[in-house]
Design an enzyme around this catalytic site. Structure first.
Site, PDB file in Angstrom:
ATOM      1  N   ASP A   1      -3.592   2.488  -5.595  1.00  0.00           N
ATOM      2  CA  ASP A   1      -2.316   2.503  -4.871  1.00  0.00           C
ATOM      3  C   ASP A   1      -2.093   1.307  -3.956  1.00  0.00           C
ATOM      4  O   ASP A   1      -1.231   1.340  -3.097  1.00  0.00           O
ATOM      5  CB  ASP A   1      -2.188   3.800  -4.061  1.00  0.00           C
ATOM      6  CG  ASP A   1      -3.045   3.774  -2.816  1.00  0.00           C
ATOM      7  OD1 ASP A   1      -4.172   3.257  -2.888  1.00  0.00           O
ATOM      8  OD2 ASP A   1      -2.603   4.259  -1.769  1.00  0.00           O
ATOM      9  N   GLU A   2      -2.851   0.247  -4.128  1.00  0.00           N
ATOM     10  CA  GLU A   2      -2.596  -0.922  -3.292  1.00  0.00           C
ATOM     11  C   GLU A   2      -2.913  -2.202  -4.045  1.00  0.00           C
ATOM     12  O   GLU A   2      -3.752  -2.207  -4.944  1.00  0.00           O
ATOM     13  CB  GLU A   2      -3.398  -0.870  -1.987  1.00  0.00           C
ATOM     14  CG  GLU A   2      -4.876  -0.741  -2.186  1.00  0.00           C
ATOM     15  CD  GLU A   2      -5.665  -0.774  -0.880  1.00  0.00           C
ATOM     16  OE1 GLU A   2      -5.356  -1.598  -0.015  1.00  0.00           O
ATOM     17  OE2 GLU A   2      -6.606   0.015  -0.769  1.00  0.00           O
TER      18      GLU A   2
ATOM     19  N   ASP B   1       0.850  -1.190   0.000  1.00  0.00           N
ATOM     20  CA  ASP B   1       0.000   0.000   0.000  1.00  0.00           C
ATOM     21  C   ASP B   1       0.884   1.237   0.000  1.00  0.00           C
ATOM     22  O   ASP B   1       1.779   1.374   0.839  1.00  0.00           O
ATOM     23  CB  ASP B   1      -0.878  -0.031   1.266  1.00  0.00           C
ATOM     24  CG  ASP B   1      -1.936   1.049   1.245  1.00  0.00           C
ATOM     25  OD1 ASP B   1      -2.227   1.588   0.160  1.00  0.00           O
ATOM     26  OD2 ASP B   1      -2.472   1.352   2.335  1.00  0.00           O
TER      27      ASP B   1
HETATM   28 MG    MG Z   1      -2.600   3.907   0.395  1.00  0.00          MG
END
Ligand code: MG
Length: 439
Positions: free
Chosen positions: A152-153, A59
């Site tokens: 974003d992960e 993350d």
């Molecule tokens: Mg994040």
């Protein structure tokens, strides 16, 4: 607040035999020293299962804010909030702003009350998507099994990559984190475990620039003191329901019978029971190519009667549900497809409140749609499926209004168990039994 301080592995303390390395210089570590013997860095990772675990959750740290800080070094030591615009809420707050109490999804006026000196930046999604792609491309160099959860992960399965990288997954991940910092200019946090649930929990333990490991040995003890909201899919509302029943910690859930939890809370009861014990067998699926999951059947003789179509629809719904459950995914939109005797296609959709995996939910939604189509028209084909696919993590939350649905979900899980044990043909529901369904 950062929650790293609460992370106390329940395992035996690090000894000479506990594997470990330095996340800065990657030198192997022995003994209990707090700093790297080679470079002096305190960023050591040590864990008994360090080199056995292969499932990671990665993350990016305060992603949007980190990208803006990278692009404007003047912001480096300032509190930065990304947000504003139409909804007037915080999308991302950097860690400095968080220290002042700013949180994601907070109304902007409140955020500025908490941190009046914050620099507010309108989100530049195009830029974030581009950076997100760069990060993902580096992930895909580690393994083909990358399952993004958002921009974003992602989950990564690194089992079997040791020969490719000449390193166990833990070290490959640490190298990856260094590379993202160097080449992209933002930071990530890594969670390493044996299942998705705990990998995701782990990545959140030491943010930013975290690297946390949760092993099989310690899972149950690690989870016990944590709040129920640790469990995937338990939000504020459901936590309040549990609290009203006197349940606050995961440990309390560990003490309860799965059947009891299902009777009380429906299908999520099963998830509560399993996840509370660290049982999660969902696999990592690379960028799920499937856009929908469906099943259909063509009739030998055309059918026009609603009553004749119902058992067929039930049967098809169960097939769809079974495939969803097996792949750990859920769909948010139910699609009914029909072909008339003169080969005209009809499709009808309905978007659900929440994603589902349940045959019962798919069936009942399909039934509603079917009702309007059975006006004497003769059909030669019927199909049902779901689209808007996603991870099953948020599927089928307990239905607080419709108590019946909880009971039906519990019944369905019981039937699934029997089917797993004795084969698919074992259990017939009232709808499929004796029906004309495709057998
Ligand atoms: Mg994040």
């Amino acid at each position: 607040m950062l929650r790293c301080s609460t992370f106390v592995p329940a395992m035996a303390p690090a000894s000479d035999k506990t594997p470990g390395f330095c996340r800065d210089c990657l030198a192997e570590q022995k003994g209990e020293a707090r700093r790297c013997h080679a470079c002096g860095s305190p960023r050591l990772v040590r864990h008994q299962e360090l080199y056995d675990l292969t499932l990671a959750h990665i993350d990016c740290d305060a992603f949007y804010a980190a990208v803006e800080k990278r692009d404007n070094p003047e912001l480096a030591d300032k509190p930065v909030i990304i947000g504003g615009g139409k909804r007037g809420v915080v999308s991302t707050a950097c860690y400095i702003a968080r220290i002042h109490g700013v949180r994601s999804a907070m109304p902007m006026f409140k955020a500025l009350e908490a941190c009046p000196q914050a620099v507010v930046i309108r989100p530049d999604m195009e830029k974030y998507v581009a950076v997100g792609r760069q990060v993902r491309a580096l992930m895909q160099e580690l393994t083909p099994l990358v399952q993004p959860l958002s921009i974003d992960e992602a989950f990564l399965e690194l089992g079997g990559t040791e020969r490719l990288h000449h390193d166990p997954p833990a070290r490959t991940l640490a190298k990856f984190a260094r590379r993202v910092e160097k080449e992209i200019g933002i930071t990530v946090s890594v969670g390493l475990s044996y299942c998705k649930f705990l990998a995701k929990v782990a990545s959140d333990l030491q943010k930013p620039r975290g690297f946390s490991v949760i092993g099989r040995e310690e899972a149950v003890a690690f989870l016990a003191p944590r709040p129920v909201t640790t469990i995937w899919g338990v939000g504020k509302a459901f936590a309040a329901t549990l609290e009203a029943d006197g349940i606050r910690t995961v440990g309390q859930l560990q003490q309860m019978e799965e059947n009891d939890l299902m009777r009380r809370y429906g299908s999520i009861g099963q998830r509560l029971s399993r996840l509370s014990r660290g049982i999660d067998d969902r696999e990592v699926h690379a960028n799920d190519p499937a856009k929908s999951v469906s099943a259909e059947t063509t009739f030998f003789d055309d059918i026009s009667r609603y009553d004749d179509l119902v058992p067929i629809l039930r049967n098809l719904s169960e097939k769809v549900s079974w495939r969803l459950k097996k792949s750990g995914i859920a769909g948010r939109t139910v699609v009914l497809k029909m072909k008339t005797a003169d080969f005209k296609s009809r499709t009808r959709n309905r978007r659900l409140e929440d994603p589902t995996q349940l045959a019962d939910k798919i069936f009942r939604t399909g039934l509603d749609l079917l009702e309007k189509e059975t006006d004497g028209t003769k059909f030669r084909l019927i199909g049902i499926g779901v689209t808007d696919l996603g991870d099953a993590g948020r599927a089928d939350p307990p239905d607080l209004i419709d108590r019946q649905s909880g009971r039906r979900a519990a019944a369905e899980a019981a039937m699934d168990k029997l089917r797993d044990k004795f084969g698919k043909g074992t259990v017939e529901t009232g709808y499929t039994f004796g029906g004309k369904g495709n057998r």
